[in-house]
Motif scaffolding. Structure first.
Motif, PDB file in Angstrom:
ATOM      1  N   ILE A  80       0.839  -1.205   0.000  1.00 12.82           N
ATOM      2  CA  ILE A  80       0.000   0.000   0.000  1.00 12.82           C
ATOM      3  C   ILE A  80       0.871   1.251   0.000  1.00 12.82           C
ATOM      4  CG2 ILE A  80      -1.672   1.313   1.368  1.00 12.82           C
ATOM      5  CD1 ILE A  80      -2.808  -1.427   2.257  1.00 12.82           C
ATOM      6  N   GLY A  81       1.895   1.242   0.872  1.00 14.43           N
ATOM      7  CA  GLY A  81       2.759   2.422   0.970  1.00 14.43           C
ATOM      8  C   GLY A  81       3.457   2.727  -0.342  1.00 14.43           C
TER       9      GLY A  81
ATOM     10  N   GLY B 191       1.915   4.874  -3.315  1.00 16.18           N
ATOM     11  CA  GLY B 191       2.039   6.329  -3.400  1.00 16.18           C
ATOM     12  C   GLY B 191       0.737   7.005  -3.764  1.00 16.18           C
TER      13      GLY B 191
ATOM     14  N   PHE C 224      -3.116   6.368  -3.554  1.00 18.71           N
ATOM     15  CA  PHE C 224      -3.933   7.067  -2.568  1.00 18.71           C
ATOM     16  C   PHE C 224      -5.271   7.460  -3.174  1.00 18.71           C
ATOM     17  CE2 PHE C 224      -5.038  11.110  -0.350  1.00 18.71           C
ATOM     18  CZ  PHE C 224      -5.296  10.554   0.899  1.00 18.71           C
TER      19      PHE C 224
ATOM     20  N   LEU D 137     -12.677   4.112  -0.047  1.00 19.30           N
ATOM     21  CA  LEU D 137     -13.231   4.520   1.255  1.00 19.30           C
ATOM     22  C   LEU D 137     -14.488   5.358   1.037  1.00 19.30           C
ATOM     23  CD1 LEU D 137      -9.999   5.401   3.292  1.00 19.30           C
ATOM     24  CD2 LEU D 137     -11.534   3.452   3.611  1.00 19.30           C
TER      25      LEU D 137
ATOM     26  N   LEU E  99     -27.531   3.673   6.854  1.00 16.61           N
ATOM     27  CA  LEU E  99     -27.944   4.443   8.040  1.00 16.61           C
ATOM     28  C   LEU E  99     -29.145   5.336   7.703  1.00 16.61           C
ATOM     29  CD1 LEU E  99     -24.522   5.384   9.683  1.00 16.61           C
ATOM     30  CD2 LEU E  99     -26.335   3.925  10.625  1.00 16.61           C
TER      31      LEU E  99
ATOM     32  N   ALA F  17     -19.636  -1.551   8.508  1.00 17.55           N
ATOM     33  CA  ALA F  17     -18.644  -0.618   9.063  1.00 17.55           C
ATOM     34  C   ALA F  17     -17.554  -1.387   9.793  1.00 17.55           C
ATOM     35  CB  ALA F  17     -19.323   0.373  10.001  1.00 17.55           C
TER      36      ALA F  17
ATOM     37  N   PHE G 209     -13.766  -1.743   8.493  1.00 15.39           N
ATOM     38  CA  PHE G 209     -12.701  -1.169   9.308  1.00 15.39           C
ATOM     39  C   PHE G 209     -11.666  -2.230   9.695  1.00 15.39           C
ATOM     40  CE2 PHE G 209     -10.797   0.113  13.342  1.00 15.39           C
ATOM     41  CZ  PHE G 209     -10.287   1.340  12.972  1.00 15.39           C
TER      42      PHE G 209
ATOM     43  N   VAL H 160      -3.584  -1.971   6.552  1.00 18.17           N
ATOM     44  CA  VAL H 160      -2.727  -0.800   6.765  1.00 18.17           C
ATOM     45  C   VAL H 160      -2.017  -0.869   8.114  1.00 18.17           C
ATOM     46  CG1 VAL H 160      -4.038   0.693   5.221  1.00 18.17           C
ATOM     47  CG2 VAL H 160      -4.659   0.589   7.642  1.00 18.17           C
TER      48      VAL H 160
ATOM     49  N   ARG I 122     -29.326   7.348  19.378  1.00 22.72           N
ATOM     50  CA  ARG I 122     -28.359   6.247  19.261  1.00 22.72           C
ATOM     51  C   ARG I 122     -27.885   6.129  17.800  1.00 22.72           C
ATOM     52  NH1 ARG I 122     -29.720   3.116  24.022  1.00 22.72           N
ATOM     53  NH2 ARG I 122     -30.080   4.773  25.532  1.00 22.72           N
ATOM     54  N   LEU I 123     -28.841   6.331  16.883  1.00 21.42           N
ATOM     55  CA  LEU I 123     -28.471   6.276  15.463  1.00 21.42           C
ATOM     56  C   LEU I 123     -27.508   7.398  15.098  1.00 21.42           C
ATOM     57  CD1 LEU I 123     -31.668   5.324  13.416  1.00 21.42           C
ATOM     58  CD2 LEU I 123     -29.515   4.075  13.579  1.00 21.42           C
TER      59      LEU I 123
ATOM     60  N   LEU J  34     -24.264   6.334  16.086  1.00 16.02           N
ATOM     61  CA  LEU J  34     -23.763   5.352  15.124  1.00 16.02           C
ATOM     62  C   LEU J  34     -23.185   6.046  13.868  1.00 16.02           C
ATOM     63  CD1 LEU J  34     -23.436   2.357  14.691  1.00 16.02           C
ATOM     64  CD2 LEU J  34     -25.720   2.265  13.703  1.00 16.02           C
ATOM     65  N   TYR J  35     -23.935   7.074  13.386  1.00  8.09           N
ATOM     66  CA  TYR J  35     -23.412   7.889  12.281  1.00  8.09           C
ATOM     67  C   TYR J  35     -22.004   8.383  12.593  1.00  8.09           C
ATOM     68  CZ  TYR J  35     -27.125   8.865   8.822  1.00  8.09           C
ATOM     69  OH  TYR J  35     -28.003   8.786   7.782  1.00  8.09           O
TER      70      TYR J  35
ATOM     71  N   VAL K  26     -19.364   5.549  12.694  1.00  7.53           N
ATOM     72  CA  VAL K  26     -19.002   5.092  11.345  1.00  7.53           C
ATOM     73  C   VAL K  26     -18.110   6.121  10.654  1.00  7.53           C
ATOM     74  CG1 VAL K  26     -19.944   4.683   9.043  1.00  7.53           C
ATOM     75  CG2 VAL K  26     -20.978   3.575  11.016  1.00  7.53           C
TER      76      VAL K  26
ATOM     77  N   LEU L 130     -14.632   5.959  12.081  1.00  6.12           N
ATOM     78  CA  LEU L 130     -13.866   4.798  11.617  1.00  6.12           C
ATOM     79  C   LEU L 130     -13.302   5.044  10.215  1.00  6.12           C
ATOM     80  CD1 LEU L 130     -16.069   1.728  12.729  1.00  6.12           C
ATOM     81  CD2 LEU L 130     -13.933   2.520  13.748  1.00  6.12           C
ATOM     82  N   LEU L 131     -14.185   5.520   9.330  1.00  5.86           N
ATOM     83  CA  LEU L 131     -13.746   5.747   7.947  1.00  5.86           C
ATOM     84  C   LEU L 131     -12.693   6.851   7.889  1.00  5.86           C
ATOM     85  CD1 LEU L 131     -17.143   5.392   6.106  1.00  5.86           C
ATOM     86  CD2 LEU L 131     -15.147   3.911   5.849  1.00  5.86           C
TER      87      LEU L 131
ATOM     88  N   LEU M 205      -9.384   5.481   8.942  1.00  6.94           N
ATOM     89  CA  LEU M 205      -8.745   4.706   7.871  1.00  6.94           C
ATOM     90  C   LEU M 205      -8.130   5.633   6.820  1.00  6.94           C
ATOM     91  CD1 LEU M 205     -11.256   1.772   7.207  1.00  6.94           C
ATOM     92  CD2 LEU M 205      -9.014   1.644   8.292  1.00  6.94           C
ATOM     93  N   ALA M 206      -8.902   6.682   6.465  1.00  5.77           N
ATOM     94  CA  ALA M 206      -8.414   7.610   5.437  1.00  5.77           C
ATOM     95  C   ALA M 206      -7.114   8.264   5.882  1.00  5.77           C
ATOM     96  CB  ALA M 206      -9.470   8.666   5.130  1.00  5.77           C
TER      97      ALA M 206
ATOM     98  N   ARG N  26      -4.955   7.078   8.039  1.00 10.03           N
ATOM     99  CA  ARG N  26      -3.890   6.077   8.043  1.00 10.03           C
ATOM    100  C   ARG N  26      -3.373   5.820   6.614  1.00 10.03           C
ATOM    101  NH1 ARG N  26       0.358   3.727  10.512  1.00 10.03           N
ATOM    102  NH2 ARG N  26       0.611   1.585   9.798  1.00 10.03           N
ATOM    103  N   VAL N  27      -4.304   5.710   5.672  1.00  8.65           N
ATOM    104  CA  VAL N  27      -3.917   5.473   4.277  1.00  8.65           C
ATOM    105  C   VAL N  27      -3.108   6.659   3.749  1.00  8.65           C
ATOM    106  CG1 VAL N  27      -4.824   5.294   1.926  1.00  8.65           C
ATOM    107  CG2 VAL N  27      -5.779   3.859   3.721  1.00  8.65           C
ATOM    108  N   TRP N  28      -3.526   7.863   4.101  1.00  6.44           N
ATOM    109  CA  TRP N  28      -2.778   9.059   3.676  1.00  6.44           C
ATOM    110  C   TRP N  28      -1.364   9.011   4.233  1.00  6.44           C
ATOM    111  CZ3 TRP N  28      -0.692  12.732   7.027  1.00  6.44           C
ATOM    112  CH2 TRP N  28      -0.101  13.833   6.390  1.00  6.44           C
TER     113      TRP N  28
ATOM    114  N   LEU O 119       0.391   6.355   5.109  1.00  6.59           N
ATOM    115  CA  LEU O 119       1.184   5.316   4.449  1.00  6.59           C
ATOM    116  C   LEU O 119       1.587   5.712   3.033  1.00  6.59           C
ATOM    117  CD1 LEU O 119      -0.455   1.845   5.236  1.00  6.59           C
ATOM    118  CD2 LEU O 119       1.723   2.714   6.039  1.00  6.59           C
ATOM    119  N   GLN O 120       0.623   6.244   2.280  1.00  9.14           N
ATOM    120  CA  GLN O 120       0.861   6.403   0.841  1.00  9.14           C
ATOM    121  C   GLN O 120       1.443   7.752   0.473  1.00  9.14           C
ATOM    122  OE1 GLN O 120      -3.095   5.062  -0.725  1.00  9.14           O
ATOM    123  NE2 GLN O 120      -1.810   3.420  -1.529  1.00  9.14           N
ATOM    124  N   VAL O 121       1.048   8.779   1.205  1.00  7.50           N
ATOM    125  CA  VAL O 121       1.506  10.116   0.825  1.00  7.50           C
ATOM    126  C   VAL O 121       2.641  10.582   1.729  1.00  7.50           C
ATOM    127  CG1 VAL O 121       0.800  12.505   0.415  1.00  7.50           C
ATOM    128  CG2 VAL O 121      -0.782  10.634  -0.053  1.00  7.50           C
TER     129      VAL O 121
END
Lengths: 406, 709
Positions: free
Chosen positions: A273-274, A277, A312, A319, A330, A353, A357, A364, B8-9, B12-13, B16, B19-20, B23-24, B26-28, B30-32
């Motif tokens: 993944i890294g 780029g 990316f 995502l 939802l 979700a 995740f 990752v 509660r919903l 949940l929003y 969620v 979480l996303l 991840l975004a 973390r990906v940034w 790693l990759q950028v």
């Protein structure tokens, strides 16, 4: 309607009348097609298309090297998607009442499936006995359907008001919660026996999440969480987890400590993944993918292929699609007037979700390596069918949002 | 839904979304943010390269019949270090292997033992760490048994490897010209930027002869498979795979029949001379096409069987090939032997005299001896023949005519430059002519290590003196004015070694003294004489043909120069050389030869060399009026040209034209055209006749052709 009329066909023929009736039903205000959530469907199709492309790219070089049909996995996944769409249509055409009635059946069947896995019928894949071989190369993974069954059975139990006298403000009572916990525990324990840690995590969070969303009192919720923490401590203390599960759980913290063992996948995935780029190596252009450096890259580690080949930009697009999927689920939950429909939709949102995740998190390096597929993207029939049925359930809930409105 | 569920919903929003978003981020990251460090890691991922050696291209004769070729064969090899590590030193494995290969146990043990002091052949001469091939051309079933039962045959491998085949008897007749293959050295690998296969026995490169000259084309391109290897060392996939490309065919102009005739004639001439009591040990012959400069045969004596090189040469064989005692069969006498041409040289002297103004039809005195510079230079056998033409001077091979002419030219030729110690002193008139005939410099033949021969120009003398007066032979230190004979000469050379004297000038005119030539130089000079003046740079190679049958390169002998001699003068000399055979010095050697069918013209040469017997030379061409071929033979230390080389050259002519009971190698004297590759991947003669019974299928050309279609 002139587009179907032919010279040889009479306008009064039975076939013509049947067709007209069908078209009229499809166009009616309450028809499943008119009521369908087209954005959700588009999101799902976009995710499956992306996944199919990535599976193709990830499997082609290895298949070529073996002298097999390089499109083998591609074709099988296309078939999975087609069958999944049919299942989605079938489930989507059911109404909520039918769903409620079916819930115990679905639950019972999936529990039976999980039991069957533990018998000699089950096959071991990657250390877990989670598959039933159907012969002729077809396999089924009952734990995928267990997620669905836990959602519908919990939604059914938690949507029964405690006191019939005050239906408006009815929170689920202790009895309902107890039933939900009890019935949820059966598949959880069966999955734990396989053992499939990933599915277990999903099921536990589903039961807990659904209870939380069902409107249970906060102090009960706090009590449950406390009990959960106690249970985890007990598990750790009593060595209830197998050695490979513990190493899987802890190796992600320091993957370089054991590069040949459990940390290998995580480390390779991170490198893949890294090194993608910003723009990635391009579809079908990755040497790392061609070299199968990341194990299970077409199933659990498909996101590593996305990150490596599409960079990316591709990762964030994925995502984004997943976000659309969850928001769609939802929104259907929010709009649902009846408690059962809301809980089903919310459960599906929680499922997707958590699973997305945990799956992406492991690729990752922020989650342990567990065998969970990325919804709609990873290769696999059982997972695709379960995911598509879930979309069918969402469509059904959306269509009947007003049915129980008073 | 019940009101309690709504907040509660919302939670949940938020969960969620969190979480996303997590991840975004973390990906940034790693990759950028840290992407480049992973790019470096990915590049260093373990990639294992497997190099498959290509099958070496064959060298074929002018009919397309292989002289040397390679086949891919299943070879069983034994890795001794692996055997030594076993409890019994590998004894059990070797016993099982000898049974499997149907090979006597004793023989197998001998083949895998290392050649050290006190161990005689057979033994392994190569590195102990290199797998030792014990059986070649093994059936696939045996190879499979070895590969599938590695527990029983640990340390034994079966692999498809190219094996070189030397076709007999042609490869022995042509051994020096073919050259040989040896494992490539580490320095050569680096220099040529070649990949290492990990099995040094396969990385053979040409080290001499045609194998070296055309090595790049013959070698082919190795196959390269890049395998992805995971951290556990398991192969996880194939990154890229390039199949090996076999080397090209080298089509030569060597005619196998002529070559073998030449080798046989040379060997029998040497042996006849040995029987007559001379100490002859070496010689060379060349057959060249006059009009194209192509070489039909290059014979060298002594020769050897080049098969000794396959699978590693033994110390004993090596010593025999390179040792003086064995006559150094490794040397290619036709291109590396430098011998005095003797009277065959006189053709250049006639041309030089005519160029200096002496009339071609003039009359010249042939006394028994001439006195030049206080020394008497006599005819061989001291006959006095009176006045004669150049024709008779050549036919009778009168020396004194040329002594006198050389002396007269010497006197007028920049006499003051004769003792100038400078490389820029003018070249003498006669030597200028000799250089123009292609002597004194390499012919440029497509063979490595060619000798240039020598023409004693003033500059050449200067360098000879410079290299030996105070270094090299160190004349000035070793010479004594009143010492031994040798010391006196050395003292003299120290003082006057650079001086072009009249004595040197006159003996150079009859091809002696400092003059030396290679047989090939003499052949191409006679080819120029025969073809009207074109001096070619001779070629053995005719074409390179790819395994797919495409002519990659056509090789044409380039023109190196033109003789500065009038056509009429060349025709006069040719006419005289025809007379040599009918009524002159070679009349005896060609007595009874059917000159009516094929008119052969030639010149004998008998060069006296200090301390040894004469060098016997015969240079000839045929047919007389429209010459097509030149045959030259030089055998040092053997006797008269007319007695040793002459009859041997006659034998070669017999073979070429099919005379005197011989089978014609070139019926009607016509050469075959370029062979071509047929559908079966075999080179066939141009005429389209059935291919000779010589399988060349193992080269893989057939498959290659199919692949390309």
């Amino acid at each position: 309607m002139s587009w179907v009329s032919g010279q040889s066909r009479s306008r009064s023929s039975p076939a013509w009348l049947a067709l007209r009736r069908l078209a009229a039903r499809a166009a009616a205000r309450d028809s499943p097609l008119r009521q369908a959530d087209w954005l959700l469907l588009a999101t799902v199709l976009a995710l499956t298309s992306l996944g199919t492309l990535m599976i193709w790219s990830a499997t082609q070089p290895a298949l070529l090297a073996q002298g097999a049909n390089p499109h083998g996995f591609l074709l099988k996944q296309l078939l999975n998607i087609a069958l999944g769409l049919v299942l989605m249509l079938v489930v989507g055409s059911l109404d909520a009442r039918q769903l409620r009635l079916l819930a115990p059946v679905v639950y019972g069947l999936s529990c039976l499936g999980l039991v069957a896995v533990l018998t000699p019928l089950g096959t071991i894949v990657n250390g877990a006995k989670s598959w039933i071989s159907l012969g002729a190369g077809f396999q089924i993974e009952p734990s995928e359907f267990a997620k669905l069954s836990v959602i519908v059975i919990s939604a059914m139990l938690l949507s029964q008001p405690a006191a019939k006298t005050r239906p408006a403000a009815a929170r689920p009572g202790a009895k309902a919660i107890g039933k939900a916990l009890g019935l949820g525990a059966v598949p959880i324990l069966l999955v734990a026996a396989e053992p499939d840690l990933g599915v277990m995590i999903v099921l536990v969070l589903l039961v807990v999440g659904l209870i939380a969303v069902s409107g249970v009192r906060l102090r009960w919720l706090a009590g449950m969480v406390a009990a959960g923490v106690l249970a985890v401590t007990a598990v750790a203390q009593l060595h209830l987890l197998k050695a490979y599960q513990i190493s899987r759980l802890t190796s992600f913290l320091n993957p370089s400590a054991d590069p040949r063992g459990t940390g290998y996948s995580a480390a390779q995935s991170k490198i893949a993944i890294g090194s993608g780029g910003l723009h990635g190596t391009g579809l079908f252009h990755s040497q790392m993918v061609a070299g199968n450096f990341v194990p299970e890259q077409h199933t659990d580690f498909i996101f590593a292929v996305i990150g490596n080949e599409l960079g990316f930009i591709g990762s964030t697009a994925t995502l984004g699609l997943l976000a659309l999927l969850m928001i769609g689920a939802l929104r259907i939950a929010t709009q649902a007037e009846d408690q059962f429909g809301m809980l089903v939709a919310a459960g599906i949102a929680i499922w997707f979700a958590v699973q997305a995740f945990v799956n992406i998190g492991m690729t990752v390096g922020i989650m342990p390596v567990t065998g969970l597929p990325l919804p709609f993207v990873s290769y696999g029939g059982s997972a695709m069918f379960a995911d598509m049925i879930a979309v069918g359930l969402l469509q059904s809930v959306r269509r009947h949002r007003n049915v129980f409105a008073s | 839904m019940i009101p309690a569920s709504r907040p509660r919903l919302v939670v949940l929003y938020v969960v969620v979304a969190a979480l996303l978003l997590g991840l975004a981020v973390r990906v940034w990251y790693l990759q950028v943010k840290t992407g480049t460090s992973y790019v470096a890691q990915a590049a260093s991922e373990r990639v294992r390269e497997v190099i498959q050696p290509p099958v070496r291209g064959p060298i074929v004769d002018d009919n397309g019949a292989p002289i040397v070729d390679s086949h891919s064969e299943l070879v069983i090899s034994v890795s001794m270090p692996t055997l030594w590590r076993q409890a019994d030193g590998g004894a059990a494995v070797l016993r099982r292997l000898s049974g499997l290969l149907h090979m006597r146990h004793r023989k197998l043990l001998d083949e895998v033992r290392l050649c050290t002091v006190g161990v005689s052949q057979p033994c392994w001469t190569g590195s102990p760490y290199q797998p030792i091939p014990v059986a070649e051309n093994v059936p696939a079933t045996i190879g499979l048994q070895v590969l599938e039962n590695q527990r029983l045959y640990r340390g034994v491998t079966a692999a498809v490897q190219p094996v070189t085949h030397y076709r007999q008897p042609i490869s022995t007749a042509l051994a020096q010209t073919i050259g040989y293959l040896q494992p490539i050295t580490a320095a050569e690998l680096r220099q040529q930027g070649l990949p290492v296969t990990g099995f040094s026995g396969v990385d053979l490169v040409g080290q001499a002869g045609l194998e070296l000259q055309y090595d790049t084309a013959l070698r082919g391109v190795p196959g390269d498979t890049k395998l992805a290897v995971n951290a556990a060392g398991q192969v996880t996939g194939t990154l890229s795979s390039v199949k090996p490309r076999p080397g090209d065919y080298l089509v030569t102009s060597i005619n196998s029949a002529v070559q073998q005739d030449a080798e046989r004639a040379l060997a029998s001439a040497v042996q006849r001379s040995q029987l007559a009591g001379s100490a002859v040990s070496k010689g060379g012959a060349a057959v060249v096409m006059t009009t194209t400069g192509r070489i039909l045969a290059l014979a060298s004596y002594p020769t050897y069987n080049p098969s000794v090189w396959t699978g590693g040469i033994s110390r004993g064989e090596f010593g025999r090939l390179f040792g003086r005692g064995g006559g150094e069969p490794i040397l290619d006498r036709p291109t590396q032997g430098e011998y005095a041409p003797g009277s065959t040289w006189k053709v250049t002297s006639v041309a030089a005299a005519v160029a200096a103004g002496y009339p071609i039809n003039g009359s010249y005195q042939c006394p028994a001896a001439v006195n030049i510079g206080g020394r008497s230079y006599a005819n061989d056998g001291n006959p006095s023949l009176g006045a004669m033409s150049f024709y008779t001077a050549l036919v009778q091979s009168c020396d004194t005519v040329f002594y006198e002419l050389a002396y007269q030219i010497y006197l007028k030729d920049h006499p003051r430059a004769n003792d100038v110690r400078s490389p820029h002193a003018p070249v003498q008139e006669m030597q200028k002519m000799e250089l123009a005939w292609g002597f004194g410099r390499p012919t440029g033949v497509d063979l490595p290590g060619e000798s240039p021969g020598s023409v004693p120009t003033r500059a050449w003398l200067y360098y000879l003196w410079k290299d030996n007066a105070h270094k090299g032979q160190d004349w000035c230190k070793n010479g004594r004015q009143n010492g031994s004979y040798i010391q006196q000469i050395e003292w003299d050379d120290c003082q006057f070694g650079n001086v072009w004297t009249a004595g040197q000038a006159v003996i150079a005119a009859i091809g002696q003294g400092y003059v030396s030539v290679t047989p090939l130089q003499l052949a191409r000079a006679y080819a120029a004489l025969a073809n009207g003046g074109t001096v070619y740079s001779p070629r053995l190679g005719e074409a390179l043909i790819s395994p797919a049958g495409k002519v990659v390169r056509r090789i044409t002998p380039p023109v190196a120069g033109h003789l500065p001699v009038k056509k009429s003068v060349l025709a006069y000399i040719r006419h005289a050389l025809a007379g040599v055979v009918t009524s002159g010095t070679a009349a005896g050697a060609f007595g009874g030869f059917p000159l009516g069918r094929v008119c052969v013209a030639g010149k004998t040469g008998t060069a006296q060399v200090n301390g040894t017997q004469s060098t016997s030379v015969f240079a000839s061409f045929a047919p007389c009026d429209h010459p097509r071929y030149v045959v030259v033979m030089m055998i040092p230390n053997s006797g008269y040209g007319a007695e040793v080389s002459g009859p041997a050259v006659r034998q070669i002519w017999d073979g070429i034209y099919g005379l005197e009971g011989q089978k014609a190698a070139l019926p009607g004297g016509v050469l075959p055209g370029m062979p071509r590759l047929n559908q079966a991947g075999q080179l066939v003669p141009a005429g389209g006749q059935a291919p000779r019974p010589s399988p060349s299928a193992g080269h893989g050309a057939g498959q290659g052709r199919k692949r390309h279609r």
